[in-house]
Every structure is written in structure tokens, then in C-alpha cells.
Design a protein around this motif. Structure first.
Motif, PDB file in Angstrom:
ATOM      1  N   SER A 296       0.837  -1.204   0.000  1.00 15.35           N
ATOM      2  CA  SER A 296       0.000   0.000   0.000  1.00 15.35           C
ATOM      3  C   SER A 296       0.867   1.249   0.000  1.00 15.35           C
ATOM      4  CB  SER A 296      -0.904   0.012   1.240  1.00 15.35           C
ATOM      5  OG  SER A 296      -0.132   0.222   2.412  1.00 15.35           O
ATOM      6  N   GLY A 297       0.224   2.373  -0.214  1.00 15.98           N
ATOM      7  CA  GLY A 297       0.947   3.633  -0.191  1.00 15.98           C
ATOM      8  C   GLY A 297       1.585   3.922   1.153  1.00 15.98           C
ATOM      9  N   GLU A 298       0.957   3.457   2.232  1.00 19.38           N
ATOM     10  CA  GLU A 298       1.515   3.685   3.554  1.00 19.38           C
ATOM     11  C   GLU A 298       2.885   3.020   3.718  1.00 19.38           C
ATOM     12  OE1 GLU A 298      -1.346   2.347   6.357  1.00 19.38           O
ATOM     13  OE2 GLU A 298      -2.726   4.036   6.036  1.00 19.38           O
ATOM     14  N   ASP A 299       3.123   1.960   2.968  1.00 11.90           N
ATOM     15  CA  ASP A 299       4.409   1.271   3.059  1.00 11.90           C
ATOM     16  C   ASP A 299       5.554   2.075   2.456  1.00 11.90           C
ATOM     17  OD1 ASP A 299       3.422  -1.085   4.324  1.00 11.90           O
ATOM     18  OD2 ASP A 299       2.618  -1.742   2.398  1.00 11.90           O
ATOM     19  N   LEU A 300       5.241   3.185   1.789  1.00  6.09           N
ATOM     20  CA  LEU A 300       6.267   4.050   1.214  1.00  6.09           C
ATOM     21  C   LEU A 300       6.497   5.306   2.057  1.00  6.09           C
ATOM     22  CD1 LEU A 300       5.250   3.844  -2.563  1.00  6.09           C
ATOM     23  CD2 LEU A 300       7.088   2.596  -1.412  1.00  6.09           C
ATOM     24  N   GLU A 301       5.871   5.365   3.231  1.00  2.00           N
ATOM     25  CA  GLU A 301       6.034   6.523   4.092  1.00  2.00           C
ATOM     26  C   GLU A 301       7.410   6.524   4.753  1.00  2.00           C
ATOM     27  OE1 GLU A 301       2.828   6.716   6.858  1.00  2.00           O
ATOM     28  OE2 GLU A 301       1.319   7.209   5.326  1.00  2.00           O
TER      29      GLU A 301
END
Length: 372
Positions: A296-301
Motif C-alpha cells: 500500500s501507499g503507507e508502506d512508502l512513508e
């Protein structure tokens, strides 16, 4: 570079507010090309009263600009502010939002270096803490990597030709827009300047790569490029970007493409669409998990956008990471190769990206950038 004209027509911004754009978001009318051109000429020349300028920007935000208006603004910017320095290579022009990211890593430096190593020249451009967010953008990642960023346009063009990856610095190549920094900051919200500065195309590239939240913005961007007269972009590739940036969003994601830089009418799309048929914008949906981005996008935070993005860039290019960031860089590099039609499909681009990282060629690009 041309200087902003001091000779104007009959449409000062106050009159445009009163008679065209300022009556409200439902009743306001669009300007014609000549009116929009004159408006931005006056703005670049510093002619409008600050109150009138802020009201004009806000009225345009409420009513939303037409492609014809955006094309007129872009033409004036290119004619009167942008110092174009075209490299011999014909790169992909990456038009990321200048005001930066707040949560996720900036992957375009790493993706651009991988694409460059694979034979696809790439250009990125940004300012320094551009309103309204004033967050980390391309410049700040490159600064953290020890790459010189405050370059004159001709130096940027040389960087592209020597290395395959080039950075253009807005205060150097687009000083008229950079001079609007204080007024934009006082606005507190984005204006159409945030859109047109990403279309400046300082390397005069044939291919534009950008992102959108909704497909309608890709359609408007393509219609803008159709109407622009001061540059000739023949192909556009856009996708749903993470935080509106030119990093593709993980998950079910729409990709849109238009035009071609190839000499034949054969479609380069690996998804069964033909963007050149009738010169219409084509769009298709991909599942990024099918290309290795199964997260998910959160994993790129990250915690520190510039510092952490620089570290990720170093480690991915060196082949020292085998995680979500490495997978995302490879997919974004593939999109840059596909945008320029150097590969026939995203799958081919992905294979080339991974091979380039494994060979060490991508790490060599970063070394060359630091030595430039």
C-alpha cells in the motif's frame, strides 16, 4: 530569454475580474486566449495590485481554468520567462508538483537514474520550498545526495547529455515565475501557477510524464498541450500519483497516454489500447501488484522526506535493498522508459530496470551526478 512585455491591451486584471472571471464559481466565464495571455503578461511584469492579483488567482481557482486558458498561460511563461536549454538527447520531461511531498519517499531521482542507465534520458525540475506546501521536492533529495542543483540551464542540458539524467532549477530557468514566490505564499492556497510551472519543459522534450488524482486532469493536460503554441510535445503519459507526485500510486491505478514519438502508427501500449487512434487520450487500469508493487501507499512513508529518500536512492541503486522501495523504483523507471517508447510494454521496462540495477550501471549514474 525574453523579458515580460510592458505593452498591454485592454484587459487589466480588475476588468477581467469584473466582466469575466470574478462573478462567482457558477456564473463566471472563461477567458479567451488573448485575455488569458494578457493577464499572465501583466502578472509576470508585476503590474497588478497585490489585492487584485490575489482575487484573480482565487477566482480562477473557483471557476477552474479551461485548457485554452492554461495553454495561454503556458505560452506566455515559455515566451517571457523560461530560458529553454535543450540537450542533444531528447529526454522524458517529468512534471512533478513543485511544492513537494509530506509523507512518502520521493522516488523520481532513483527511477530517473535507473531509466537513464537503461538508455532513457530523463529530466526533472523544481524550485526551492515552493508554496503552498513548501515541502521537499526533487532539489532537496539531490542536495542530500551531494548533487549540485543550482545550475544554469545550459549546465542542466550538459548534465543530460553527459549522464542521461538532468536537473533544472526553477530560479535559473524560470525567473519570472520564481519572482512570484512571495505573492503565491501570501495566497495560502494553490493557483494556476502551480499547474503551469510543471509544464515549463525547460529541456524542450517531446515527451511529458505527469500524474493526476482524477483522470479528468489528464484529459485537461492533454487538451492544454494540444492548444499550446510555444512548445511541441508529441506524447504524454500520466498516472495516478502518490501524493500527486510523479511516483505511481500502489494498487489499482489508472494510466493515461496520448500521442507517440515513434515514426509508425503501431501502438506501444502493452495494455491493448491505441493512444494515437484519432489523437484521443487512451487510459487503462493496472494492478501494481502484477509488477512487483504488492503493498500500500503507507508502506512508502518515511520520516524525513529528503534525507530518507536520498538514503533509499543510494541503497536501491547500489542493489542493497530488496524491499517495497526497490520494487517501486523499478516500476517507476519502467514507466519512464515506456513514456519515451524505448520499451514496448511495462513488463519489458521492468525487466530492463532490474537488469540495470543488478549490473551496477544505475549506481554509476549517481556517481556521475555527484561528480558533475
Amino acid at each position: 530569454m525574453a523579458q515580460a512585455s510592458q505593452q498591454f491591451g485592454e484587459w487589466p486584471l480588475k476588468r477581467l475580474m469584473t466582466e469575466v472571471v470574478g462573478s462567482g464559481h457558477k456564473s463566471a466565464e472563461d477567458m479567451d486566449r488573448d485575455q488569458a495571455r494578457e493577464a499572465f503578461q501583466r502578472i509576470l511584469a508585476g503590474e497588478p495590485d497585490p489585492t487584485t492579483l490575489g482575487a484573480f488567482w482565487l477566482a480562477n481557482r473557483w471557476k477552474r481554468n479551461s485548457p485554452e486558458e492554461l495553454a495561454a498561460y503556458t505560452d506566455v511563461m515559455r515566451e517571457e520567462s523560461v530560458d529553454v536549454a535543450a540537450p542533444d538527447a531528447d529526454p522524458v520531461d517529468c512534471g512533478a508538483n513543485y511544492d513537494g511531498k509530506h509523507s512518502t519517499a520521493i522516488l523520481g531521482v532513483a527511477a530517473g537514474a535507473v531509466a537513464a542507465a537503461a538508455g532513457t534520458p530523463v529530466v526533472v525540475h523544481s524550485g526551492d520550498r515552493v508554496p503552498t506546501q513548501k515541502l521537499d521536492a526533487y532539489k532537496h533529495v539531490l542536495d542530500e545526495l551531494g548533487v549540485r542543483t543550482e545550475l544554469e540551464p545550459e549546465e542542466s542540458a550538459d548534465m543530460v547529455d553527459q549522464i542521461g539524467f538532468g536537473y533544472y532549477y526553477q530560479p535559473a530557468f524560470n525567473p519570472g515565475v520564481d519572482d512570484l514566490w512571495e505573492r503565491r505564499d501570501m495566497m495560502g492556497v494553490r493557483s494556476f501557477v502551480n499547474t503551469v510551472e510543471t509544464l515549463a519543459n525547460p529541456a524542450d522534450a517531446d515527451v511529458h510524464l505527469g500524474s493526476f488524482y482524477h483522470l479528468a486532469f489528464a484529459e485537461k493536460t492533454v487538451d492544454t498541450f494540444r492548444a499550446v503554441q510555444a512548445q511541441d510535445v508529441s506524447r504524454v503519459l500520466m498516472f495516478q500519483g502518490q501524493e500527486g507526485y510523479d511516483d505511481i500510486r500502489p494498487g489499482s491505478t489508472v494510466v493515461a497516454e496520448w500521442g507517440s514519438v515513434r515514426s509508425t502508427d503501431e501502438s506501444a501500449s502493452g495494455e491493448g489500447s491505441d493512444p494515437r487512434a484519432g489523437e484521443d487520450l487512451a487510459d487503462f487500469e493496472i494492478e501494481t501488484a502484477n509488477y512487483g508493487m504488492d503493498f500500500s501507499g503507507e508502506d512508502l512513508e518515511v520520516e524525513d522526506i529528503a534525507e530518507d529518500s536520498a538514503t533509499i536512492t543510494e541503497e536501491v541503486l547500489a542493489g542493497d535493498r530488496d524491499d517495497q522501495f526497490a520494487d517501486a523504483v523499478a516500476v517507476n523507471a519502467a514507466l519512464r522508459m515506456y513514456a519515451r517508447e524505448d520499451v514496448d510494454s511495462l513488463e519489458d521496462g521492468l525487466d530492463a530496470a532490474r537488469e540495470t540495477i543488478e549490473s551496477g550501471d544505475a549506481a554509476d549514474v549517481l556517481d556521475d551526478l555527484r561528480a558533475f
